[in-house]
Design an enzyme around this catalytic site. Structure first.
Site, PDB file in Angstrom:
ATOM      1  N   TYR A  15      -6.182   0.272  -0.121  1.00 16.35           N
ATOM      2  CA  TYR A  15      -5.878   1.290  -0.215  1.00 16.35           C
ATOM      3  C   TYR A  15      -4.495   1.085  -1.962  1.00 16.35           C
ATOM      4  CZ  TYR A  15      -7.238   2.246   4.786  1.00 16.35           C
ATOM      5  OH  TYR A  15      -8.499   2.764   6.176  1.00 16.35           O
ATOM      6  N   HIS A  20      -6.116   8.896  -3.202  1.00 15.05           N
ATOM      7  CA  HIS A  20      -5.564   9.161  -2.001  1.00 15.05           C
ATOM      8  C   HIS A  20      -3.797   8.169  -2.058  1.00 15.05           C
ATOM      9  CE1 HIS A  20      -5.901  12.253   0.733  1.00 15.05           C
ATOM     10  NE2 HIS A  20      -6.417  11.443   1.774  1.00 15.05           N
ATOM     11  N   PHE A  64       0.136   6.321   7.361  1.00 21.72           N
ATOM     12  CA  PHE A  64      -1.571   6.782   6.858  1.00 21.72           C
ATOM     13  C   PHE A  64      -1.229   8.026   6.790  1.00 21.72           C
ATOM     14  CE2 PHE A  64      -2.680   1.908   8.689  1.00 21.72           C
ATOM     15  CZ  PHE A  64      -3.210   2.542   7.810  1.00 21.72           C
ATOM     16  N   ASN A  66      -2.751  11.042   7.252  1.00 17.43           N
ATOM     17  CA  ASN A  66      -2.980  12.186   8.394  1.00 17.43           C
ATOM     18  C   ASN A  66      -2.263  12.182   8.734  1.00 17.43           C
ATOM     19  OD1 ASN A  66      -5.072  12.359   6.554  1.00 17.43           O
ATOM     20  ND2 ASN A  66      -6.277  11.647   8.562  1.00 17.43           N
TER      21      ASN A  66
END
Length: 189
Positions: A15, A20, A64, A66
């Site tokens: 990531y 994001h 993470f 969320n």
């Protein structure tokens, strides 16, 4: 007075360079500019840079995106911080790449990381910087888009945005939010 800058993103190499993770990218730049020391705090589920000369924490939650609220809530409890003493930096789909917005408070705007923080700390009254990443083209799903790396042609603008946002954060730390709004709220070209 801001005591913690929290850059949102997802942990893991896969990531690292995704849209994001723009909050993580900016947190790293600010930590480098302020010459902070990095450590992992297990209870806060975060990588934290301790900037002793500036009485500041720079935080990268490792829960993470969320579930960012879990880390932020623990951070506030462990360091006895109030919501108005944090500055959250994150990506925003509704702003085009190159747009940066500093806000004193507000809703999640559909951003799940921000929604998680609001639900966990029971308020939306915390300062934040929204960094535009733009919307995907019609065919691409939002989740695929935010988890994709920036395109080669976007990287020059991205570097300018990261630099501008880091300077914005330094300005907020020195002069406060009210005096930084005009400097921070820009469209970078």
């Amino acid at each position: 007075m801001i005591k913690a800058v929290i850059g949102l993103g997802n942990p893991g190499k896969q990531y690292e360079d995704t849209r994001h993770n723009v909050g993580f990218m900016i947190a790293d730049v600010v930590a480098s500019l302020l010459k902070c020391n990095k450590k992992y705090i297990e209870r806060c589920f975060s990588h934290i840079y301790v900037c002793e000369d500036h009485y500041l924490l720079i935080v990268k939650p490792q829960t993470f995106m969320n579930n960012s609220g879990v880390a932020v809530k623990n951070l506030l409890e462990d360091y006895d911080l109030k919501p108005d003493e944090i500055l959250v930096v994150y990506d925003d789909l509704d702003l085009p790449l190159g747009t940066v917005r500093l806000r004193k408070k507000g809703s999640s705007g559909g951003h799940r990381g921000i929604q998680s923080i609001i639900e966990s700390i029971k308020t939306d009254e915390f300062p934040r910087i929204k960094v535009g990443i733009g919307r995907p083209e019609r065919k691409e799903q939002v989740v695929d888009y935010v988890l994709s790396p920036f395109k080669k042609e976007e990287k020059i603008l991205l570097d300018k945005v990261i630099s501008h946002t880091a300077q914005c954060i330094l300005n907020v730390l020195k002069y406060g939010i009210d005096k930084s709004l005009n400097l921070c709220n820009k469209k970078i070209v």
